[in-house]
Design a protein around this motif. Sequence first.
Motif, mmCIF file in Angstrom:
data_model
loop_
_atom_site.group_PDB
_atom_site.id
_atom_site.type_symbol
_atom_site.label_atom_id
_atom_site.label_comp_id
_atom_site.label_asym_id
_atom_site.label_seq_id
_atom_site.Cartn_x
_atom_site.Cartn_y
_atom_site.Cartn_z
ATOM 1 N N ILE A 72 0.871 -1.189 0.033
ATOM 2 C CA ILE A 72 0.127 0.129 -0.094
ATOM 3 C C ILE A 72 0.809 1.298 -0.035
ATOM 4 N N ALA A 73 2.010 1.222 0.753
ATOM 5 C CA ALA A 73 2.872 2.333 0.904
ATOM 6 C C ALA A 73 3.443 2.604 -0.486
ATOM 7 N N SER A 74 3.882 1.543 -1.280
ATOM 8 C CA SER A 74 4.682 1.679 -2.590
ATOM 9 C C SER A 74 3.463 2.264 -3.535
ATOM 10 N N ASP A 75 2.369 1.844 -3.511
ATOM 11 C CA ASP A 75 1.367 2.313 -4.338
ATOM 12 C C ASP A 75 0.877 3.903 -3.873
ATOM 13 N N GLY A 76 1.029 4.119 -2.791
ATOM 14 C CA GLY A 76 0.976 5.850 -2.444
ATOM 15 C C GLY A 76 2.087 6.565 -3.079
ATOM 16 N N ARG A 77 3.349 6.066 -3.167
ATOM 17 C CA ARG A 77 4.185 6.793 -3.831
ATOM 18 C C ARG A 77 4.204 6.760 -5.399
ATOM 19 N N ALA A 78 3.530 5.635 -5.925
ATOM 20 C CA ALA A 78 3.130 5.868 -7.159
ATOM 21 C C ALA A 78 1.862 7.024 -7.772
ATOM 22 N N PHE A 79 1.069 7.083 -6.763
ATOM 23 C CA PHE A 79 0.170 8.180 -6.826
ATOM 24 C C PHE A 79 0.838 9.391 -6.617
ATOM 25 N N SER A 80 1.845 9.656 -5.688
ATOM 26 C CA SER A 80 2.303 10.950 -5.707
ATOM 27 C C SER A 80 3.233 11.198 -6.803
ATOM 28 N N GLU A 81 3.946 10.259 -7.447
ATOM 29 C CA GLU A 81 4.695 10.582 -8.480
ATOM 30 C C GLU A 81 3.652 11.094 -9.970
ATOM 31 N N PHE A 82 2.664 10.517 -9.948
ATOM 32 C CA PHE A 82 1.355 10.638 -10.619
ATOM 33 C C PHE A 82 0.976 12.055 -10.757
ATOM 34 N N GLY A 83 0.710 12.695 -9.469
ATOM 35 C CA GLY A 83 0.576 13.968 -9.145
ATOM 36 C C GLY A 83 1.273 14.745 -9.651
ATOM 37 N N ARG A 84 2.768 14.584 -9.415
ATOM 38 C CA ARG A 84 3.877 15.491 -9.740
ATOM 39 C C ARG A 84 3.839 15.516 -11.110
ATOM 40 N N VAL A 85 3.919 14.349 -11.782
ATOM 41 C CA VAL A 85 3.865 14.573 -13.365
ATOM 42 C C VAL A 85 2.825 15.391 -14.009
ATOM 43 N N VAL A 86 1.619 14.945 -13.327
ATOM 44 C CA VAL A 86 0.339 15.875 -14.202
ATOM 45 C C VAL A 86 0.552 17.290 -13.545
ATOM 46 N N ALA A 87 1.102 17.726 -12.366
ATOM 47 C CA ALA A 87 1.372 19.151 -12.053
ATOM 48 C C ALA A 87 2.248 19.736 -12.881
ATOM 49 N N LYS A 88 3.307 19.034 -13.176
ATOM 50 C CA LYS A 88 4.548 19.566 -14.048
ATOM 51 C C LYS A 88 4.137 20.095 -15.496
ATOM 52 N N HIS A 89 3.075 19.409 -15.997
ATOM 53 C CA HIS A 89 2.607 19.503 -17.188
ATOM 54 C C HIS A 89 1.034 20.428 -17.104
ATOM 55 N N CYS A 90 0.925 20.880 -16.087
ATOM 56 C CA CYS A 90 -0.438 21.584 -15.979
ATOM 57 C C CYS A 90 -0.225 23.117 -16.252
ATOM 58 N N PRO A 91 -0.642 23.713 -17.161
ATOM 59 C CA PRO A 91 -0.415 25.287 -17.395
ATOM 60 C C PRO A 91 -1.050 26.250 -16.388
ATOM 61 N N ASP A 92 -2.040 25.764 -15.692
ATOM 62 C CA ASP A 92 -2.702 26.558 -14.492
ATOM 63 C C ASP A 92 -1.986 26.549 -13.245
ATOM 64 N N GLN A 93 -1.330 27.590 -12.601
ATOM 65 C CA GLN A 93 -0.532 27.715 -11.530
ATOM 66 C C GLN A 93 -1.095 27.157 -10.289
ATOM 67 N N ARG A 94 -2.339 27.401 -10.201
ATOM 68 C CA ARG A 94 -3.115 27.218 -8.966
ATOM 69 C C ARG A 94 -3.483 25.709 -9.046
ATOM 70 N N CYS A 95 -3.934 25.255 -10.015
ATOM 71 C CA CYS A 95 -4.166 23.736 -10.174
ATOM 72 C C CYS A 95 -2.755 23.139 -9.826
ATOM 73 N N SER A 96 -1.782 23.360 -10.538
ATOM 74 C CA SER A 96 -0.464 22.715 -10.173
ATOM 75 C C SER A 96 -0.103 22.767 -8.786
ATOM 76 N N ALA A 97 -0.260 23.959 -8.063
ATOM 77 C CA ALA A 97 0.168 24.034 -6.684
ATOM 78 C C ALA A 97 -0.532 23.031 -5.942
ATOM 79 N N GLU A 98 -1.921 23.036 -6.080
ATOM 80 C CA GLU A 98 -2.868 22.001 -5.243
ATOM 81 C C GLU A 98 -2.456 20.602 -5.544
ATOM 82 N N LEU A 99 -2.056 20.392 -6.657
ATOM 83 C CA LEU A 99 -1.725 18.954 -7.143
ATOM 84 C C LEU A 99 -0.232 18.651 -6.183
#
Length: 156
Positions: A1-28
């Motif tokens: 479960i903990a390793s899956d949590g790290r995968a979700f964290s990485e998923f969020g960072r990748v989406v935030a990196k490619h999000c042009p909206d700064q507020r959405c990116s910061a929240e993510l």
Amino acid sequence: IASDGRAFSEFGRVVAKHCPDQRCSAELLCAAEQTRTISSQLAIVARVKAVTAESKSSSELLVSNAQNLIQAALHVLRAAEAACVKGLRQPPPDSEEGEVAAFCMQWRKNLLWHRAKESLNSDRDELGLRKTQARAEPTLTALVQEQSPQTRSTPK
């Protein structure tokens, strides 16, 4: 479960990196960091519980941390939905980031299709307002749950 949590964290960072909206990116990014922290805590608690004697309090702590991690992962998915609705910048092709973007764009396409179908086919009430159907809009959470039994992994 903990390793899956790290995968979700990485998923969020990748989406935030490619999000042009700064507020959405910061929240993510905030949600991804919280998920990573809780995931690390869960891994530590699980290692400590594995080497110590069985106790009710340690089991309760383990379950509580796992529940917190699930809530944090759901927060990442909801924040990713907001970012995807706004749109994502195109990542480099043939990369893990490209897979994440394709996953998000698949969901966005399903959402837009669902909304278009609902607006064309829905009934109107006596005031002319559109009635909502029992069918809920597609969510990233549902898409992840659909793919989990098949691949036994979360989005990377």
